[in-house]
Write an enzyme that holds these catalytic residues in place. Structure first.
Site, PDB file in Angstrom:
ATOM      1  N   THR A 159       0.871  -1.177   0.000  1.00 33.81           N
ATOM      2  CA  THR A 159       0.000   0.000   0.000  1.00 33.81           C
ATOM      3  C   THR A 159       0.907   1.226   0.000  1.00 33.81           C
ATOM      4  OG1 THR A 159      -1.657  -1.190   1.290  1.00 33.81           O
ATOM      5  CG2 THR A 159      -1.830   1.207   1.228  1.00 33.81           C
ATOM      6  N   LYS A 180      -7.983   1.465  -3.227  1.00 36.91           N
ATOM      7  CA  LYS A 180      -7.718   1.066  -1.833  1.00 36.91           C
ATOM      8  C   LYS A 180      -7.904   2.247  -0.877  1.00 36.91           C
ATOM      9  CE  LYS A 180      -5.160  -0.912   1.645  1.00 36.91           C
ATOM     10  NZ  LYS A 180      -5.050  -2.203   2.238  1.00 36.91           N
ATOM     11  N   LYS A 189      -2.095   5.097   8.412  1.00 32.22           N
ATOM     12  CA  LYS A 189      -1.275   5.130   7.195  1.00 32.22           C
ATOM     13  C   LYS A 189      -2.165   5.366   5.962  1.00 32.22           C
ATOM     14  CE  LYS A 189       1.408   2.281   4.046  1.00 32.22           C
ATOM     15  NZ  LYS A 189       2.085   1.043   3.714  1.00 32.22           N
TER      16      LYS A 189
HETATM   17  P1  NAD Z   1       6.103  -5.615   7.363  1.00 30.06           P
HETATM   18  O1  NAD Z   1       6.782  -4.431   7.956  1.00 30.06           O
HETATM   19  O2  NAD Z   1       5.810  -6.806   8.216  1.00 30.06           O
HETATM   20  O3  NAD Z   1       6.924  -6.140   6.065  1.00 30.06           O
HETATM   21  C1  NAD Z   1       7.653  -5.311   5.200  1.00 30.06           C
HETATM   22  C2  NAD Z   1       8.966  -6.006   4.923  1.00 30.06           C
HETATM   23  O4  NAD Z   1       9.714  -5.260   3.961  1.00 30.06           O
HETATM   24  C3  NAD Z   1       9.864  -6.146   6.159  1.00 30.06           C
HETATM   25  O5  NAD Z   1      10.153  -7.507   6.392  1.00 30.06           O
HETATM   26  C4  NAD Z   1      11.113  -5.339   5.794  1.00 30.06           C
HETATM   27  O6  NAD Z   1      12.310  -5.892   6.316  1.00 30.06           O
HETATM   28  C5  NAD Z   1      11.085  -5.412   4.280  1.00 30.06           C
HETATM   29  N1  NAD Z   1      11.873  -4.383   3.634  1.00 30.06           N
HETATM   30  C6  NAD Z   1      11.968  -3.060   3.971  1.00 30.06           C
HETATM   31  N2  NAD Z   1      12.802  -2.435   3.115  1.00 30.06           N
HETATM   32  C7  NAD Z   1      13.253  -3.381   2.245  1.00 30.06           C
HETATM   33  C8  NAD Z   1      14.138  -3.337   1.123  1.00 30.06           C
HETATM   34  N3  NAD Z   1      14.718  -2.196   0.743  1.00 30.06           N
HETATM   35  N4  NAD Z   1      14.370  -4.488   0.462  1.00 30.06           N
HETATM   36  C9  NAD Z   1      13.766  -5.653   0.846  1.00 30.06           C
HETATM   37  N5  NAD Z   1      12.914  -5.749   1.880  1.00 30.06           N
HETATM   38  C10 NAD Z   1      12.675  -4.615   2.576  1.00 30.06           C
HETATM   39  O7  NAD Z   1       4.746  -5.046   6.731  1.00 30.06           O
HETATM   40  P2  NAD Z   1       3.459  -5.894   6.270  1.00 30.06           P
HETATM   41  O8  NAD Z   1       2.458  -5.900   7.382  1.00 30.06           O
HETATM   42  O9  NAD Z   1       3.904  -7.176   5.660  1.00 30.06           O
HETATM   43  O10 NAD Z   1       2.858  -4.900   5.166  1.00 30.06           O
HETATM   44  C11 NAD Z   1       3.416  -4.817   3.861  1.00 30.06           C
HETATM   45  C12 NAD Z   1       2.556  -3.895   3.024  1.00 30.06           C
HETATM   46  O11 NAD Z   1       1.221  -4.400   2.981  1.00 30.06           O
HETATM   47  C13 NAD Z   1       2.447  -2.477   3.564  1.00 30.06           C
HETATM   48  O12 NAD Z   1       2.475  -1.570   2.497  1.00 30.06           O
HETATM   49  C14 NAD Z   1       1.108  -2.467   4.295  1.00 30.06           C
HETATM   50  O13 NAD Z   1       0.527  -1.177   4.345  1.00 30.06           O
HETATM   51  C15 NAD Z   1       0.311  -3.401   3.407  1.00 30.06           C
HETATM   52  N6  NAD Z   1      -0.811  -4.060   4.096  1.00 30.06           N
HETATM   53  C16 NAD Z   1      -0.641  -4.632   5.313  1.00 30.06           C
HETATM   54  C17 NAD Z   1      -1.724  -5.238   5.946  1.00 30.06           C
HETATM   55  C18 NAD Z   1      -1.561  -5.907   7.302  1.00 30.06           C
HETATM   56  O14 NAD Z   1      -2.586  -6.267   7.906  1.00 30.06           O
HETATM   57  N7  NAD Z   1      -0.363  -6.086   7.816  1.00 30.06           N
HETATM   58  C19 NAD Z   1      -2.977  -5.269   5.311  1.00 30.06           C
HETATM   59  C20 NAD Z   1      -3.106  -4.721   4.041  1.00 30.06           C
HETATM   60  C21 NAD Z   1      -2.017  -4.102   3.445  1.00 30.06           C
END
Ligand code: NAD
Length: 288
Positions: free
Chosen positions: A85, A160, A235
């Site tokens: 997102t 979204k 966010k």
């Molecule tokens: P998270 O923080 O658990 O995962 C993100 C991952 O990206 C981390 O493991 C981090 O180490 C990695 N990362 C950061 N920079 C990086 C780079 N340069 N190269 C490689 N990896 C890198 O977050 P999440 O909960 O998995 O969410 C991911 C996305 O999904 C976000 O944009 C969030 O808004 C969206 N989202 C999350 C949810 C939820 O319920 N968690 C629901 C819908 C959408």
């Protein structure tokens, strides 16, 4: 299909695991090293052999950095499928950059949360060319239960944030109405029975009721453990306001919801709680 998966956090890891049941998946994350996914040592290494590179990253700035790394390494006509997102501008900039490298791009943020990622029941809202959408549709079918093609690049993110702006505003309205009902001596079950079958009904009332013990099971019945965290709602409301400013759209309710969730998360007890924990917040307050 050879799939590269970058960003193996709460959402990315289970999505990659589901894909690995049917496709060859190679992953990369700067921090997370899930042991059930074959890992590469850099994002570019993941990208160079892949037919589709999926990114699932925290925000638009990181997405742009990773896109800079992977686009030059990807095979011609490969697809960059971003499921993070992020802001609409970043999604469109990354898609334009992909096109300049003879690649295709799809932005496809999800709803359904960590539970949906694990169960393979996410909903994808996708923006990008028809051909690219058709090519990644089988992957959506593995990771999710529904994929809606919303138009050209950036439209997945647009869908979204519009949806979640409605969700944030509606949750606040539902919570404040419950507190007004309490203060007027109206029983919560009676309030639910009326509103859930009247013109005030909504997803937040009918499917995700913020009052414990009322309506179907929801995070309210689990001490407001998320669910959908207030931090993530904030966010998305911030992204909606960024987009509204760029597009010159008047969104006073979205702005009010953003300000209230910012106060809740940053100054009150909202961080780490479900976004429906607005109800106990309002309970503690009067008008002053
Ligand atoms: P998270 O923080 O658990 O995962 C993100 C991952 O990206 C981390 O493991 C981090 O180490 C990695 N990362 C950061 N920079 C990086 C780079 N340069 N190269 C490689 N990896 C890198 O977050 P999440 O909960 O998995 O969410 C991911 C996305 O999904 C976000 O944009 C969030 O808004 C969206 N989202 C999350 C949810 C939820 O319920 N968690 C629901 C819908 C959408």
């Amino acid at each position: 299909m050879k799939i590269g998966f970058i960003g193996l956090g709460n959402m990315g890891a289970p999505m990659a695991e589901n894909l690995a049941k049917e496709h060859e998946v190679i992953g990369f994350d700067t921090v997370a090293k899930p042991d059930r996914i074959t890992l590469a040592s850099s994002a570019a290494d993941v990208a160079k052999e892949a037919d589709v590179v999926i990114t699932m990253l925290p925000n638009g700035e990181i997405l742009r950095t990773v896109a800079d790394e992977i686009h030059p390494a990807m095979k011609p006509s490969a697809i960059h499928l971003d499921c993070s997102t992020v802001d609409v501008d970043s999604a469109r900039a990354v898609a334009a950059q992909a096109e300049a490298h003879n690649l295709m791009a799809i932005d496809a943020p999800v709803s359904g949360g960590i539970g949906g990622a694990q169960a393979g029941t996410l909903t994808f809202m996708a923006g990008g060319a028809d051909e690219a959408f058709a090519r990644v549709k089988p992957l959506f079918d593995i990771m999710g239960q529904k994929a809606v093609h919303c138009g050209p690049a950036g439209n997945g993110q647009a869908a979204k944030i519009c949806n979640n702006m409605i969700l944030g505003v509606t949750m606040i309205a539902t919570c404040e109405a419950f507190v007004l009902a309490d203060k007027l001596g109206l029983d919560r079950q009676a309030m639910f029975d009326v509103v859930s079958t009247s013109s005030g009904y909504s997803w937040t009332m009918n499917a995700y009721c913020p009052a414990p013990g009322i309506g179907p099971q929801s995070p309210a019945d689990n001490d407001y453990q998320p669910g959908f965290a207030a931090d993530l709602m904030l966010k998305d409301l911030n992204l909606a306001q960024m987009a509204a400013e760029t597009a010159d759209a008047d969104t006073p309710m979205g702005q009010a919801a953003r300000d209230l969730y910012a106060q809740f998360v940053e100054q009150e007890e909202g961080a780490g709680r479900d976004f429906s924990a607005m109800l106990p917040r309002f309970e503690k307050r009067g008008r002053g």
